[in-house]
Design a protein around this motif. Structure first.
Motif, PDB file in Angstrom:
ATOM      1  N   THR A   1      -0.650   7.039   1.249  1.00 10.75           N
ATOM      2  CA  THR A   1      -1.927   7.745   1.345  1.00 10.75           C
ATOM      3  C   THR A   1      -3.133   6.805   1.292  1.00 10.75           C
ATOM      4  O   THR A   1      -4.273   7.249   1.379  1.00 10.75           O
ATOM      5  CB  THR A   1      -2.055   8.779   0.209  1.00 10.75           C
ATOM      6  OG1 THR A   1      -1.946   8.097  -1.049  1.00 10.75           O
ATOM      7  CG2 THR A   1      -0.955   9.833   0.313  1.00 10.75           C
ATOM      8  N   ASN A   2      -2.870   5.521   1.147  1.00  6.75           N
ATOM      9  CA  ASN A   2      -3.965   4.550   1.022  1.00  6.75           C
ATOM     10  C   ASN A   2      -4.630   4.266   2.355  1.00  6.75           C
ATOM     11  O   ASN A   2      -4.059   4.478   3.432  1.00  6.75           O
ATOM     12  CB  ASN A   2      -3.441   3.225   0.461  1.00  6.75           C
ATOM     13  CG  ASN A   2      -3.014   3.306  -0.989  1.00  6.75           C
ATOM     14  OD1 ASN A   2      -2.265   2.470  -1.466  1.00  6.75           O
ATOM     15  ND2 ASN A   2      -3.486   4.312  -1.700  1.00  6.75           N
ATOM     16  N   LYS A   3      -5.855   3.731   2.264  1.00  4.48           N
ATOM     17  CA  LYS A   3      -6.550   3.142   3.412  1.00  4.48           C
ATOM     18  C   LYS A   3      -6.807   1.686   3.085  1.00  4.48           C
ATOM     19  O   LYS A   3      -7.412   1.382   2.051  1.00  4.48           O
ATOM     20  CB  LYS A   3      -7.895   3.835   3.650  1.00  4.48           C
ATOM     21  CG  LYS A   3      -7.817   5.192   4.276  1.00  4.48           C
ATOM     22  CD  LYS A   3      -9.224   5.698   4.577  1.00  4.48           C
ATOM     23  CE  LYS A   3      -9.195   7.071   5.206  1.00  4.48           C
ATOM     24  NZ  LYS A   3     -10.549   7.578   5.510  1.00  4.48           N
ATOM     25  N   LYS A   4      -6.366   0.802   3.973  1.00  6.37           N
ATOM     26  CA  LYS A   4      -6.583  -0.621   3.767  1.00  6.37           C
ATOM     27  C   LYS A   4      -6.924  -1.252   5.112  1.00  6.37           C
ATOM     28  O   LYS A   4      -6.783  -0.620   6.169  1.00  6.37           O
ATOM     29  CB  LYS A   4      -5.307  -1.287   3.218  1.00  6.37           C
ATOM     30  CG  LYS A   4      -4.888  -0.803   1.843  1.00  6.37           C
ATOM     31  CD  LYS A   4      -5.782  -1.369   0.763  1.00  6.37           C
ATOM     32  CE  LYS A   4      -5.265  -0.956  -0.621  1.00  6.37           C
ATOM     33  NZ  LYS A   4      -6.148  -1.434  -1.705  1.00  6.37           N
TER      34      LYS A   4
ATOM     35  N   HIS B   1      -4.160   3.504   7.811  1.00  7.67           N
ATOM     36  CA  HIS B   1      -4.308   4.761   7.079  1.00  7.67           C
ATOM     37  C   HIS B   1      -3.077   5.632   7.287  1.00  7.67           C
ATOM     38  O   HIS B   1      -2.629   5.794   8.412  1.00  7.67           O
ATOM     39  CB  HIS B   1      -5.566   5.490   7.554  1.00  7.67           C
ATOM     40  CG  HIS B   1      -5.713   6.843   6.948  1.00  7.67           C
ATOM     41  ND1 HIS B   1      -5.669   7.067   5.578  1.00  7.67           N
ATOM     42  CD2 HIS B   1      -5.880   8.071   7.506  1.00  7.67           C
ATOM     43  CE1 HIS B   1      -5.828   8.349   5.336  1.00  7.67           C
ATOM     44  NE2 HIS B   1      -5.954   8.980   6.482  1.00  7.67           N
TER      45      HIS B   1
ATOM     46  N   MET C   1       0.818  -1.199   0.000  1.00  5.21           N
ATOM     47  CA  MET C   1       0.000   0.000   0.000  1.00  5.21           C
ATOM     48  C   MET C   1       0.855   1.254   0.000  1.00  5.21           C
ATOM     49  O   MET C   1       1.989   1.249   0.526  1.00  5.21           O
ATOM     50  CB  MET C   1      -0.954   0.006   1.193  1.00  5.21           C
ATOM     51  CG  MET C   1      -0.318  -0.006   2.557  1.00  5.21           C
ATOM     52  SD  MET C   1      -1.517  -0.086   3.901  1.00  5.21           S
ATOM     53  CE  MET C   1      -2.302   1.519   3.797  1.00  5.21           C
ATOM     54  N   GLY C   2       0.312   2.301  -0.606  1.00  9.24           N
ATOM     55  CA  GLY C   2       0.986   3.583  -0.601  1.00  9.24           C
ATOM     56  C   GLY C   2       0.701   4.317   0.693  1.00  9.24           C
ATOM     57  O   GLY C   2      -0.202   3.958   1.460  1.00  9.24           O
TER      58      GLY C   2
END
Lengths: 115, 112
Positions: free
Chosen positions: A16-19, A79, A13-14
């Motif tokens: 700025t991602n939300k996972k 996040h 994930m980057g």
């Protein structure tokens, strides 16, 4: 059956991602845990849920947000992570603190890479 | 809080030999001591545990001993096999607490 199931096994994930990481157990356990493990180090406790309530937070940054929707499920919402958060995230469960049978069983983990 | 020291950090043995890993703990209230085996790319697998009301426990080739007075416990693996090669972690906790404190781990290599 002493199985704790974690998904996904791998996640990239980057920053700025939300996972989310997910964990499930069907052993009737009432305590569930999130641990973080860096390479060549022991697991470190992040959170403990007991009877679906957060009982221990080991001063984890707020970019990690745990959730226990029911007694069988545990989520970890991610996040705005940093590259240094890359690690193996382990879910575990046990009958519950205070139980004489408080054996803690781990899942296979979710490998997280933050880019 | 609890502190667990584990030795040695690496251990290399020939197949068929015995392997011993030792841990010491600091909190005299700790009453549950599990051992985990972690293979590459996998989560920790519980292999044996012992509670403070017991001095020794065996399960086939694996045994654990506990000395409450000295606050140390040990893992003994006899007749080692190449598939025993892994990282082994000791841990300590109070069953009322729910937080495992781990040792730093021992990398066991069993040579055929």
């Amino acid at each position: 059956d002493t199985e704790v199931t974690q998904t996904p096994k791998h996640l990239v994930m980057g920053m700025t991602n939300k996972k989310s990481l997910k964990c499930e157990q069907h052993m009737g356990h009432r305590a569930m845990y999130w641990y973080k493990q860096k390479a060549k180090k022991p697991p470190e406790l992040m959170f403990v849920y007991s009877y679906e309530k957060l009982s221990i937070n080991e001063s984890v940054p707020s970019r990690f947000s745990p959730e226990c929707p029911n007694s069988s499920l545990l989520n970890l919402h991610l996040h705005a992570l940093q590259p240094e958060d890359s690690a193996l995230y382990l879910c575990a469960s046990s009958q519950g603190p205070g139980s004489s049978g408080n054996t803690i069983y781990f899942g296979e983990g979710s490998w997280l890479t933050v880019v | 809080g609890e502190n667990v020291e584990q030795h040695p950090s690496t251990l290399s043995v020939q197949e068929g030999d015995s392997a011993v890993i030792k841990c010491t703990y600091s909190d005299s209230a700790s009453n549950y001591f599990p051992w985990y085996k972690q293979e590459l790319g996998k989560g920790p697998q519980l292999i044996i545990d012992i509670r403070s009301n017991v001095g020794e426990k065996k399960d086939q080739r694996i045994a654990v001993t506990l000395n409450k007075t000295a606050k140390h416990f040990s893992l003994h693996i006899t007749e080692t096999q190449p598939e025993d090669s892994a990282v082994y972690f000791c841990a300590a906790t109070r069953t009322s607490y729910g937080k495992l404190t781990f040792g730093q781990g021992t990398i066991l290599t069993v040579h055929p």
